[in-house]
Scaffold this motif. Sequence first.
Motif, PDB file in Angstrom:
ATOM      1  N   VAL A  50       0.775  -1.321   0.079  1.00  0.00           N
ATOM      2  CA  VAL A  50       0.006   0.037   0.040  1.00  0.00           C
ATOM      3  C   VAL A  50       0.937   1.081  -0.044  1.00  0.00           C
ATOM      4  O   VAL A  50       1.847   1.357   0.787  1.00  0.00           O
ATOM      5  CB  VAL A  50      -1.045   0.075   1.258  1.00  0.00           C
ATOM      6  CG1 VAL A  50      -1.542   1.299   1.131  1.00  0.00           C
ATOM      7  CG2 VAL A  50      -1.831  -1.257   1.381  1.00  0.00           C
ATOM      8  N   GLY A  51       0.725   2.078  -0.965  1.00  0.00           N
ATOM      9  CA  GLY A  51       1.425   3.219  -0.944  1.00  0.00           C
ATOM     10  C   GLY A  51       1.284   4.272   0.246  1.00  0.00           C
ATOM     11  O   GLY A  51       0.121   4.213   0.792  1.00  0.00           O
ATOM     12  N   LYS A  52       2.304   4.913   0.794  1.00  0.00           N
ATOM     13  CA  LYS A  52       2.149   5.537   2.036  1.00  0.00           C
ATOM     14  C   LYS A  52       1.250   6.688   1.888  1.00  0.00           C
ATOM     15  O   LYS A  52       0.881   7.186   2.891  1.00  0.00           O
ATOM     16  CB  LYS A  52       3.636   5.803   2.609  1.00  0.00           C
ATOM     17  CG  LYS A  52       4.371   4.755   2.928  1.00  0.00           C
ATOM     18  CD  LYS A  52       5.665   5.104   3.674  1.00  0.00           C
ATOM     19  CE  LYS A  52       6.497   3.954   3.906  1.00  0.00           C
ATOM     20  NZ  LYS A  52       7.955   4.240   4.203  1.00  0.00           N
ATOM     21  N   THR A  53       1.119   7.263   0.791  1.00  0.00           N
ATOM     22  CA  THR A  53       0.376   8.329   0.546  1.00  0.00           C
ATOM     23  C   THR A  53      -1.082   8.242   0.376  1.00  0.00           C
ATOM     24  O   THR A  53      -1.912   8.989   0.466  1.00  0.00           O
ATOM     25  CB  THR A  53       0.658   9.323  -0.456  1.00  0.00           C
ATOM     26  OG1 THR A  53       0.578   8.587  -1.768  1.00  0.00           O
ATOM     27  CG2 THR A  53       2.228   9.604  -0.596  1.00  0.00           C
ATOM     28  N   LEU A  54      -1.528   6.689   0.320  1.00  0.00           N
ATOM     29  CA  LEU A  54      -2.803   6.445   0.406  1.00  0.00           C
ATOM     30  C   LEU A  54      -3.753   6.433   1.470  1.00  0.00           C
ATOM     31  O   LEU A  54      -3.393   5.819   2.506  1.00  0.00           O
ATOM     32  CB  LEU A  54      -2.939   5.145  -0.419  1.00  0.00           C
ATOM     33  CG  LEU A  54      -4.250   4.502  -1.203  1.00  0.00           C
ATOM     34  CD1 LEU A  54      -4.442   5.421  -2.142  1.00  0.00           C
ATOM     35  CD2 LEU A  54      -3.891   3.118  -1.452  1.00  0.00           C
ATOM     36  N   TYR A  55      -4.799   7.239   1.625  1.00  0.00           N
ATOM     37  CA  TYR A  55      -5.530   7.526   2.757  1.00  0.00           C
ATOM     38  C   TYR A  55      -6.138   6.241   3.297  1.00  0.00           C
ATOM     39  O   TYR A  55      -5.972   6.038   4.445  1.00  0.00           O
ATOM     40  CB  TYR A  55      -6.734   8.614   2.380  1.00  0.00           C
ATOM     41  CG  TYR A  55      -7.556   8.745   3.463  1.00  0.00           C
ATOM     42  CD1 TYR A  55      -6.900   9.374   4.524  1.00  0.00           C
ATOM     43  CD2 TYR A  55      -8.943   8.526   3.661  1.00  0.00           C
ATOM     44  CE1 TYR A  55      -8.111   9.772   6.148  1.00  0.00           C
ATOM     45  CE2 TYR A  55      -9.796   8.580   4.506  1.00  0.00           C
ATOM     46  CZ  TYR A  55      -9.090   9.501   6.038  1.00  0.00           C
ATOM     47  OH  TYR A  55      -9.941   9.723   6.769  1.00  0.00           O
ATOM     48  N   ILE A  60      -6.637   1.437   7.137  1.00  0.00           N
ATOM     49  CA  ILE A  60      -6.284   0.025   7.059  1.00  0.00           C
ATOM     50  C   ILE A  60      -5.224  -0.158   8.655  1.00  0.00           C
ATOM     51  O   ILE A  60      -5.638  -0.826   9.575  1.00  0.00           O
ATOM     52  CB  ILE A  60      -5.554  -0.595   6.159  1.00  0.00           C
ATOM     53  CG1 ILE A  60      -6.658  -0.715   4.795  1.00  0.00           C
ATOM     54  CG2 ILE A  60      -5.026  -1.994   6.554  1.00  0.00           C
ATOM     55  CD1 ILE A  60      -6.101  -1.351   3.577  1.00  0.00           C
ATOM     56  N   GLN A  61      -4.290   0.663   8.772  1.00  0.00           N
ATOM     57  CA  GLN A  61      -3.502   0.610   9.894  1.00  0.00           C
ATOM     58  C   GLN A  61      -4.321   1.056  11.145  1.00  0.00           C
ATOM     59  O   GLN A  61      -4.258   0.368  12.408  1.00  0.00           O
ATOM     60  CB  GLN A  61      -2.269   1.617   9.767  1.00  0.00           C
ATOM     61  CG  GLN A  61      -1.334   1.233   8.463  1.00  0.00           C
ATOM     62  CD  GLN A  61      -0.221   0.597   9.082  1.00  0.00           C
ATOM     63  OE1 GLN A  61      -0.177   0.142   9.974  1.00  0.00           O
ATOM     64  NE2 GLN A  61       0.633   0.309   7.987  1.00  0.00           N
ATOM     65  N   LYS A  62      -5.238   2.048  11.089  1.00  0.00           N
ATOM     66  CA  LYS A  62      -5.964   2.207  12.360  1.00  0.00           C
ATOM     67  C   LYS A  62      -6.926   1.063  12.624  1.00  0.00           C
ATOM     68  O   LYS A  62      -7.101   0.799  13.941  1.00  0.00           O
ATOM     69  CB  LYS A  62      -6.625   3.471  12.202  1.00  0.00           C
ATOM     70  CG  LYS A  62      -5.843   4.816  12.005  1.00  0.00           C
ATOM     71  CD  LYS A  62      -6.715   5.920  11.774  1.00  0.00           C
ATOM     72  CE  LYS A  62      -5.615   7.109  11.678  1.00  0.00           C
ATOM     73  NZ  LYS A  62      -6.450   8.403  11.246  1.00  0.00           N
ATOM     74  N   SER A  63      -7.800   0.572  11.762  1.00  0.00           N
ATOM     75  CA  SER A  63      -8.718  -0.394  11.937  1.00  0.00           C
ATOM     76  C   SER A  63      -8.048  -1.680  12.330  1.00  0.00           C
ATOM     77  O   SER A  63      -8.668  -2.439  13.113  1.00  0.00           O
ATOM     78  CB  SER A  63      -9.648  -0.458  10.729  1.00  0.00           C
ATOM     79  OG  SER A  63      -8.926  -1.282   9.541  1.00  0.00           O
ATOM     80  N   SER A 128       6.130   2.517  -0.109  1.00  0.00           N
ATOM     81  CA  SER A 128       5.056   1.805   0.451  1.00  0.00           C
ATOM     82  C   SER A 128       5.072   0.998   1.950  1.00  0.00           C
ATOM     83  O   SER A 128       6.333   1.089   2.351  1.00  0.00           O
ATOM     84  CB  SER A 128       4.775   0.825  -0.341  1.00  0.00           C
ATOM     85  OG  SER A 128       4.550   1.093  -1.762  1.00  0.00           O
ATOM     86  N   THR A 129       4.052   0.412   2.353  1.00  0.00           N
ATOM     87  CA  THR A 129       3.896  -0.162   3.416  1.00  0.00           C
ATOM     88  C   THR A 129       3.547  -1.800   3.007  1.00  0.00           C
ATOM     89  O   THR A 129       2.361  -1.879   2.336  1.00  0.00           O
ATOM     90  CB  THR A 129       3.035   0.063   4.619  1.00  0.00           C
ATOM     91  OG1 THR A 129       3.494   1.530   4.709  1.00  0.00           O
ATOM     92  CG2 THR A 129       2.873  -0.761   5.813  1.00  0.00           C
TER      93      THR A 129
END
Length: 161
Positions: A50-55, A60-63, A128-129
């Motif tokens: 996942v691109g780091k700039t993608l909201y 996803i990280q939060k949920s 990306s992550t």
Amino acid sequence: MDSQVFKNIMSRWLTGISVITTNYEGEIQGFTANSFASVSIDPFLISMSVGKTLYAGDLIQKSGTFAINILTKDQAEWGKLFAGFYSDRENRFENIVYSTTKSGNPILPGVFAWMDCRIYQTVDVGASTLILGEVTDGSFSVEGEPLAYFHRQWGHFVADE
């Protein structure tokens, strides 16, 4: 390595098209991805980038959860919609009657297959992550053909008979 040469090389790799979805506190987001692969069968792990700039990546990280919707050849418009081809569509889920997984992530109707995942591990990889997701649920259809992406073209796979 020149970035355009790298992109051209990678465009020669046939991949499927998926829409990754997530739900964080009632806010749903989705994006088109083809950087997705099986990693392990014990435990059931997949990887995606996942691109780091993608909201949506932040959500996803939060949920801590996300769903992968594997599209059929007849769902190319959804792939393009969630890839941002239609900038006038602010809400990409508008007029789509979707279901949700047990963890609340959207599943698009009639997809070829879907998986619900929770984050197993993340790795910082440049722009990306890399997310390793543990598959917690899923389903598939025996009907239809997957949507494919090859050499910057959308199409479908034709099997030898």
